[in-house]
Write a protein that holds these residues in place. Sequence first.
Motif, PDB file in Angstrom:
ATOM      1  N   VAL A  54       0.813  -1.513  -0.085  1.00 23.41           N
ATOM      2  CA  VAL A  54      -0.023   0.089  -0.208  1.00 23.41           C
ATOM      3  C   VAL A  54       0.973   1.451  -0.064  1.00 23.41           C
ATOM      4  O   VAL A  54       2.100   1.288   0.885  1.00 23.41           O
ATOM      5  CB  VAL A  54      -0.928  -0.141   1.482  1.00 23.41           C
ATOM      6  N   THR A  55       0.227   2.415  -0.536  1.00 22.57           N
ATOM      7  CA  THR A  55       1.103   3.105  -0.149  1.00 22.57           C
ATOM      8  C   THR A  55       0.736   4.387   0.532  1.00 22.57           C
ATOM      9  O   THR A  55       1.444   5.359   0.834  1.00 22.57           O
ATOM     10  CB  THR A  55       1.080   4.340  -2.467  1.00 22.57           C
ATOM     11  N   ASP A  56      -0.468   4.218   0.630  1.00 21.78           N
ATOM     12  CA  ASP A  56      -1.286   5.135   1.952  1.00 21.78           C
ATOM     13  C   ASP A  56      -2.399   4.606   3.017  1.00 21.78           C
ATOM     14  O   ASP A  56      -2.842   3.530   2.765  1.00 21.78           O
ATOM     15  CB  ASP A  56      -1.779   6.319   1.427  1.00 21.78           C
ATOM     16  N   SER A  57      -1.435   3.647   4.236  1.00 25.64           N
ATOM     17  CA  SER A  57      -1.502   3.586   5.083  1.00 25.64           C
ATOM     18  C   SER A  57      -3.078   3.857   5.863  1.00 25.64           C
ATOM     19  O   SER A  57      -3.924   2.328   5.785  1.00 25.64           O
ATOM     20  CB  SER A  57      -0.954   2.966   5.687  1.00 25.64           C
ATOM     21  N   GLU A  58      -3.531   4.571   5.657  1.00 31.32           N
ATOM     22  CA  GLU A  58      -4.723   5.089   6.289  1.00 31.32           C
ATOM     23  C   GLU A  58      -6.024   5.951   5.053  1.00 31.32           C
ATOM     24  O   GLU A  58      -7.033   4.678   5.669  1.00 31.32           O
ATOM     25  CB  GLU A  58      -4.305   6.815   6.662  1.00 31.32           C
ATOM     26  N   ARG A  59      -5.423   5.032   3.913  1.00 33.20           N
ATOM     27  CA  ARG A  59      -6.125   5.071   2.747  1.00 33.20           C
ATOM     28  C   ARG A  59      -7.002   3.560   2.944  1.00 33.20           C
ATOM     29  O   ARG A  59      -8.103   3.019   2.665  1.00 33.20           O
ATOM     30  CB  ARG A  59      -6.127   5.733   1.844  1.00 33.20           C
ATOM     31  N   ALA A  60      -5.803   2.907   2.644  1.00 30.21           N
ATOM     32  CA  ALA A  60      -6.014   1.044   2.658  1.00 30.21           C
ATOM     33  C   ALA A  60      -6.739   0.860   3.680  1.00 30.21           C
ATOM     34  O   ALA A  60      -8.055  -0.230   3.661  1.00 30.21           O
ATOM     35  CB  ALA A  60      -4.829   0.923   2.710  1.00 30.21           C
ATOM     36  N   GLY A  61      -6.131   1.209   4.581  1.00 27.83           N
ATOM     37  CA  GLY A  61      -6.930   0.681   6.075  1.00 27.83           C
ATOM     38  C   GLY A  61      -8.500   1.092   6.223  1.00 27.83           C
ATOM     39  O   GLY A  61      -9.702   0.040   6.822  1.00 27.83           O
ATOM     40  N   GLY A 116      -7.063 -16.486   7.980  1.00 27.49           N
ATOM     41  CA  GLY A 116      -5.683 -15.850   8.223  1.00 27.49           C
ATOM     42  C   GLY A 116      -6.294 -14.047   8.619  1.00 27.49           C
ATOM     43  O   GLY A 116      -6.843 -13.715   8.731  1.00 27.49           O
ATOM     44  N   ALA A 117      -5.122 -13.376   7.435  1.00 28.08           N
ATOM     45  CA  ALA A 117      -5.114 -12.193   7.857  1.00 28.08           C
ATOM     46  C   ALA A 117      -4.104 -11.848   6.630  1.00 28.08           C
ATOM     47  O   ALA A 117      -3.779 -12.180   5.881  1.00 28.08           O
ATOM     48  CB  ALA A 117      -3.903 -11.955   9.349  1.00 28.08           C
ATOM     49  N   ILE A 118      -4.564 -10.197   6.623  1.00 25.41           N
ATOM     50  CA  ILE A 118      -4.752  -9.941   6.149  1.00 25.41           C
ATOM     51  C   ILE A 118      -2.987  -8.889   6.214  1.00 25.41           C
ATOM     52  O   ILE A 118      -3.257  -7.969   7.082  1.00 25.41           O
ATOM     53  CB  ILE A 118      -4.930  -8.755   4.502  1.00 25.41           C
ATOM     54  N   GLY A 119      -2.079  -9.077   5.617  1.00 30.14           N
ATOM     55  CA  GLY A 119      -0.953  -7.088   6.041  1.00 30.14           C
ATOM     56  C   GLY A 119      -0.953  -6.415   5.422  1.00 30.14           C
ATOM     57  O   GLY A 119      -0.770  -6.668   3.775  1.00 30.14           O
ATOM     58  N   LEU A 120      -0.804  -5.209   5.915  1.00 33.76           N
ATOM     59  CA  LEU A 120      -1.264  -3.790   4.634  1.00 33.76           C
ATOM     60  C   LEU A 120       0.436  -2.991   4.851  1.00 33.76           C
ATOM     61  O   LEU A 120       0.414  -3.061   5.997  1.00 33.76           O
ATOM     62  CB  LEU A 120      -2.198  -2.764   4.825  1.00 33.76           C
ATOM     63  N   ARG A 121       1.134  -3.922   4.193  1.00 32.39           N
ATOM     64  CA  ARG A 121       2.872  -2.715   4.535  1.00 32.39           C
ATOM     65  C   ARG A 121       2.705  -1.535   3.164  1.00 32.39           C
ATOM     66  O   ARG A 121       2.420  -1.791   1.727  1.00 32.39           O
ATOM     67  CB  ARG A 121       3.356  -3.880   3.818  1.00 32.39           C
ATOM     68  N   LEU A 122       3.581  -0.523   4.510  1.00 29.72           N
ATOM     69  CA  LEU A 122       3.497   0.730   3.484  1.00 29.72           C
ATOM     70  C   LEU A 122       4.533   0.605   2.310  1.00 29.72           C
ATOM     71  O   LEU A 122       5.807  -0.315   2.741  1.00 29.72           O
ATOM     72  CB  LEU A 122       4.416   1.635   3.684  1.00 29.72           C
ATOM     73  N   MET A 123       4.732   0.520   0.983  1.00 28.64           N
ATOM     74  CA  MET A 123       5.474   0.168  -0.030  1.00 28.64           C
ATOM     75  C   MET A 123       6.241   1.195  -1.474  1.00 28.64           C
ATOM     76  O   MET A 123       4.401   1.749  -1.050  1.00 28.64           O
ATOM     77  CB  MET A 123       5.082  -1.041  -0.505  1.00 28.64           C
TER      78      MET A 123
END
Length: 126
Positions: free
Chosen positions: A13-20, A47-54
């Motif tokens: 994700v490039t914007d963790s707040e927007r993705a969240g 399972g789970a989904i991890g949102l990683r800032l990239m």
Amino acid sequence: MLTESTITTMLPVTDSERAGHFYADFLGLKQTGTGEDGTQYFAAGAGAIGLRLMPAGTQSENTALSFEVTNLRSEVSALEGRGVRFQDFEMEGLKTVDHIAELGSERAAWFTDSEGNVLCLHEMLT
């Protein structure tokens, strides 16, 4: 043993707040924690989904993950009601009708998250 492990799918994700916001409000998933690397985790079944800032451009053009559902039409309708936009295809070997493709023993529908990751809903046919 790996067969008994909980799986976490990491999505860039490039914007963790927007993705969240997308995963919580549009998909209805619950945040389960935040890691030291800034990754937020959302429960998804076993399972789970991890949102990683990239950095931008790290998203795949292919399906990053697929949610198996028991009633695809109902799930598509519910997500559309929350603002999710599904993709339609008409090409050799893949055609959607009302956003849903028939693929042998399953049906599927695709959409992108707020960051451009391709996600899928699929229903196994009996």
